[in-house]
Scaffold this motif. Structure first.
Motif, PDB file in Angstrom:
ATOM      1  N   HIS A   1       0.840  -1.209   0.000  1.00 38.94           N
ATOM      2  CA  HIS A   1       0.000   0.000   0.000  1.00 38.94           C
ATOM      3  C   HIS A   1       0.869   1.250   0.000  1.00 38.94           C
ATOM      4  O   HIS A   1       1.950   1.260   0.591  1.00 38.94           O
ATOM      5  CB  HIS A   1      -0.908  -0.015   1.240  1.00 38.94           C
TER       6      HIS A   1
ATOM      7  N   ASP B   1       0.556   5.567   0.479  1.00 40.61           N
ATOM      8  CA  ASP B   1      -0.159   6.822   0.766  1.00 40.61           C
ATOM      9  C   ASP B   1       0.683   7.987   0.278  1.00 40.61           C
ATOM     10  O   ASP B   1       1.881   8.043   0.581  1.00 40.61           O
ATOM     11  CB  ASP B   1      -0.342   7.024   2.281  1.00 40.61           C
TER      12      ASP B   1
ATOM     13  N   SER C   1     -12.160   5.393  -6.001  1.00 42.82           N
ATOM     14  CA  SER C   1     -13.021   6.450  -5.471  1.00 42.82           C
ATOM     15  C   SER C   1     -12.269   7.762  -5.569  1.00 42.82           C
ATOM     16  O   SER C   1     -11.038   7.766  -5.611  1.00 42.82           O
ATOM     17  CB  SER C   1     -13.405   6.174  -4.007  1.00 42.82           C
TER      18      SER C   1
ATOM     19  N   ARG D   1     -12.748  12.342  -4.704  1.00 48.00           N
ATOM     20  CA  ARG D   1     -13.556  13.474  -4.241  1.00 48.00           C
ATOM     21  C   ARG D   1     -12.798  14.772  -4.504  1.00 48.00           C
ATOM     22  O   ARG D   1     -11.561  14.790  -4.439  1.00 48.00           O
ATOM     23  CB  ARG D   1     -13.793  13.393  -2.727  1.00 48.00           C
TER      24      ARG D   1
ATOM     25  N   ASP E   1      -9.072  14.035  -3.132  1.00 49.71           N
ATOM     26  CA  ASP E   1      -8.400  12.792  -2.772  1.00 49.71           C
ATOM     27  C   ASP E   1      -8.915  11.661  -3.645  1.00 49.71           C
ATOM     28  O   ASP E   1      -9.903  11.824  -4.374  1.00 49.71           O
ATOM     29  CB  ASP E   1      -8.508  12.473  -1.272  1.00 49.71           C
TER      30      ASP E   1
ATOM     31  N   THR F   1      -8.743   7.026  -3.974  1.00 53.14           N
ATOM     32  CA  THR F   1      -8.164   5.711  -3.709  1.00 53.14           C
ATOM     33  C   THR F   1      -7.956   5.040  -5.054  1.00 53.14           C
ATOM     34  O   THR F   1      -8.733   5.253  -5.986  1.00 53.14           O
ATOM     35  CB  THR F   1      -9.081   4.847  -2.828  1.00 53.14           C
ATOM     36  N   LEU F   2      -6.917   4.253  -5.156  1.00 53.27           N
ATOM     37  CA  LEU F   2      -6.704   3.531  -6.410  1.00 53.27           C
ATOM     38  C   LEU F   2      -6.078   2.180  -6.147  1.00 53.27           C
ATOM     39  O   LEU F   2      -5.465   1.950  -5.100  1.00 53.27           O
ATOM     40  CB  LEU F   2      -5.936   4.335  -7.434  1.00 53.27           C
TER      41      LEU F   2
ATOM     42  N   ILE G   1      -1.728  -3.770  -5.530  1.00 46.71           N
ATOM     43  CA  ILE G   1      -1.255  -2.743  -4.602  1.00 46.71           C
ATOM     44  C   ILE G   1      -2.304  -1.631  -4.524  1.00 46.71           C
ATOM     45  O   ILE G   1      -2.824  -1.179  -5.542  1.00 46.71           O
ATOM     46  CB  ILE G   1       0.117  -2.196  -5.057  1.00 46.71           C
ATOM     47  N   THR G   2      -2.614  -1.229  -3.289  1.00 47.97           N
ATOM     48  CA  THR G   2      -3.613  -0.179  -3.081  1.00 47.97           C
ATOM     49  C   THR G   2      -2.938   1.156  -2.777  1.00 47.97           C
ATOM     50  O   THR G   2      -1.805   1.197  -2.299  1.00 47.97           O
ATOM     51  CB  THR G   2      -4.541  -0.546  -1.912  1.00 47.97           C
ATOM     52  N   GLY G   3      -3.647   2.228  -3.054  1.00 45.16           N
ATOM     53  CA  GLY G   3      -3.097   3.545  -2.803  1.00 45.16           C
ATOM     54  C   GLY G   3      -4.141   4.545  -2.391  1.00 45.16           C
ATOM     55  O   GLY G   3      -5.339   4.364  -2.651  1.00 45.16           O
ATOM     56  N   TYR G   4      -3.669   5.584  -1.715  1.00 42.83           N
ATOM     57  CA  TYR G   4      -4.509   6.724  -1.365  1.00 42.83           C
ATOM     58  C   TYR G   4      -3.698   7.975  -1.654  1.00 42.83           C
ATOM     59  O   TYR G   4      -2.517   8.047  -1.293  1.00 42.83           O
ATOM     60  CB  TYR G   4      -4.901   6.692   0.114  1.00 42.83           C
TER      61      TYR G   4
ATOM     62  N   ARG H   1      -3.923  12.313  -1.408  1.00 41.04           N
ATOM     63  CA  ARG H   1      -4.672  13.469  -0.896  1.00 41.04           C
ATOM     64  C   ARG H   1      -3.906  14.726  -1.260  1.00 41.04           C
ATOM     65  O   ARG H   1      -2.693  14.825  -1.021  1.00 41.04           O
ATOM     66  CB  ARG H   1      -4.840  13.377   0.612  1.00 41.04           C
TER      67      ARG H   1
END
Lengths: 351, 351
Positions: free
Chosen positions: B166, B168, B218, B220, B237, B239-240, B246-249, B251
């Protein structure tokens, strides 16, 4: 704003209740029970009875608290008239049942998070609480037992960063797989990562956003590195938006390495119109053994301090007052319920 | 792993190309153009011609670079045969047009992020690049010009934190509203916050996830504190999830207070199987004037160091090589395109 204005304290010192407040304990499955009982005792409550079917868990507890009376069944415990409250950290899936039985026996309940793991359990507990007039107090410990977390709320309320816009909450945890009981790996017992741990983070989002109503706008869970346990999530995250427009992101994982010398590098970042707050709760990586570090960044500068020992944790004293007087000093009933409701909805959405 | 093994460097030192590499400039609207040109010049390229219709922007540039030849039109600039590349930091909405004209005139292009602001522009640029054989290089500066960001990629490639799970990425920015030109507040010119700034963050996600393919799960945008500019987002922001799981955020916001003494407390956190990396790019709040602080936390401990001046930025030298040899040393063509595609999709999803 000066450094002294930012870091001004009004430390909570517990005052014991005038009339003794007796409580009993059942369900030692999560170690949080020790913090819960110690907190109540420190606030002046008296722990007198316990029922715990697991002999090993019971024996360990009795070593610390040898003078407590051991009951042979939950019914026997709940029949002890002077007990006003039952504290429990049973297996998460079993907590709702204990809460319901306890309330029906005329006891308030102080449960470890997550207080339950399904919406059906939540509705039933709400209904029983309403019918019996007994309250559910939840140990969302990453707020109620963490001085920097409590202090951040005070900073927001004092307007130090102005109107809040966005909140990030990170809750990495250390797995220590060999120390975990069998139920830890089973989703039907824990509810999954966004419930078992995440309810903490959803609670904090409600606390800092200043509203009890929010929507989960996205969520995910994953099992990256523990595929031998198919019912386990080692990662979860969610975005949420409060009804007042404040946005949030929460991320939970079981990936903390041993080198940080604590169970997790928990952090909170709160963005506001006049600046931001950052909390480094359990450690400040690269620095030795410092906890509860608070950073306040505004146009006036960066102010930082460890607030450990300076704030106090009023939650336990307030549980006693709320139990007796029907107040909502500890936490509003709505907040306690809505935090777990968000967590259950996020976990469901992610599956 | 020891501290010395974690913080081992192989600093990039530019070597000038054997044959002179000439480039021209147009579009000084974003200050990034100064970093772009200085980077190319430092890598041995020679900046010889400019076209800029805004006299004030031109005059400022000429104070720094008085020996550059001023052209009277874009056509005149693009007709200068020896120029191999055009550098531009025009208004984001105008960049695709400049890129297309430049490629059709036989020039490679080095553009500030975002390279374009619509999917239609992206498709047209791709088609023209394919037809002309000319390349688009994008200044995703929060990676290519930031030594800690580059070093983190090296750490991942060296396996220091094992398999990545992950990522960020936080990109707070200081607004300084009085210093902003009119186009800054207009979404039709900037594309919106997830495009204008966010393309940086989507690029970094691709870089660290080791794949060029990801999905926005998602997103915003919001305008919290600048409602007098209805076409402006001060928050975004997303999420992908990458195709490798692999996840990501990410902002992005325009809320940085002046007290941090830099334009933004940019941070990256990368979680892996063996530990995590944290980057504090522009500042380390509470410490004086330190940049590019890298933290590596594993079972072996917490290792931290400022890597400023120790890593180097090979991007500019690689642009020259790639332009000449058709290689993809600077960045893969797919990555450059897919980062902005994700950004445009995220902004569209959020609206």
């Amino acid at each position: 704003m000066t450094r002294e204005e930012v870091f001004s304290y009004n430390k909570h010192i517990p005052t014991p209740p005038e009339k003794p407040f007796y409580f009993g304990v059942t369900g030692l499955n999560h170690g949080h029970i020790y913090g819960m009982c110690a907190g109540l005792i420190n606030a002046g409550a008296k722990m007198t009875h316990i029922y715990e079917p697991d002999k090993a868990l019971l024996d360990t507890f009795l070593k610390k608290y040898p003078n407590i009376t051991v009951c042979d069944s939950l019914e026997e415990l709940l029949a002890v008239e002077e007990l006003e409250l039952i504290a429990t950290a049973a297996i998460p899936g079993d907590r709702a049942g204990i809460e319901i039985k306890s309330m029906r026996a005329g006891k308030h309940v102080f449960t470890d998070k997550a207080p339950m793991i399904t919406l059906e359990q939540l509705e039933e507990v709400k209904a029983v609480s309403l019918a019996t007039g007994k309250r559910l107090f939840v140990y969302y410990s990453e707020f109620v037992a963490v001085e920097s977390a409590i202090f951040a709320k005070q900073l927001i309320d004092r307007g130090v960063i102005g109107k809040v816009a966005h909140i990030d909450i990170f809750a990495p945890h250390r797995l220590n797989p060999d120390s975990r009981p069998d139920w830890f790996w089973v989703r039907e017992k824990t509810g999954g990562i966004l419930i078992d741990i995440g309810s903490h983070q959803f609670h904090q989002f409600l606390e800092y956003s200043g509203t009890n109503n929010a929507t989960v706008t996205s969520s995910r869970v994953a099992n990256y590195f523990n595929k031998q346990y198919p019912g386990f999530d080692d990662f979860g995250d969610a975005t949420l938006t409060a009804d007042n427009g404040i946005t949030g992101y929460v991320r939970i994982d079981w990936m903390s390495p041993a080198g940080i010398q604590t169970w997790g590098d928990g952090k909170v970042v709160i963005l506001g119109e006049k600046g931001y707050i950052e909390l480094r709760k359990n450690c400040d990586i690269g620095k030795e053994k410092v906890t509860n570090t608070v950073f306040v960044c505004t146009d006036d500068g960066v102010f930082t301090e460890s607030v450990s020992g300076k704030v106090g944790c009023p939650y336990y004293s307030n549980i006693i007052k709320d139990s007796r007087e029907g107040t909502e000093l500890s936490m509003s009933v709505e907040q306690a319920y809505n935090a777990i409701e968000l967590a259950i909805k996020a976990q469901t959405l992610a599956m």
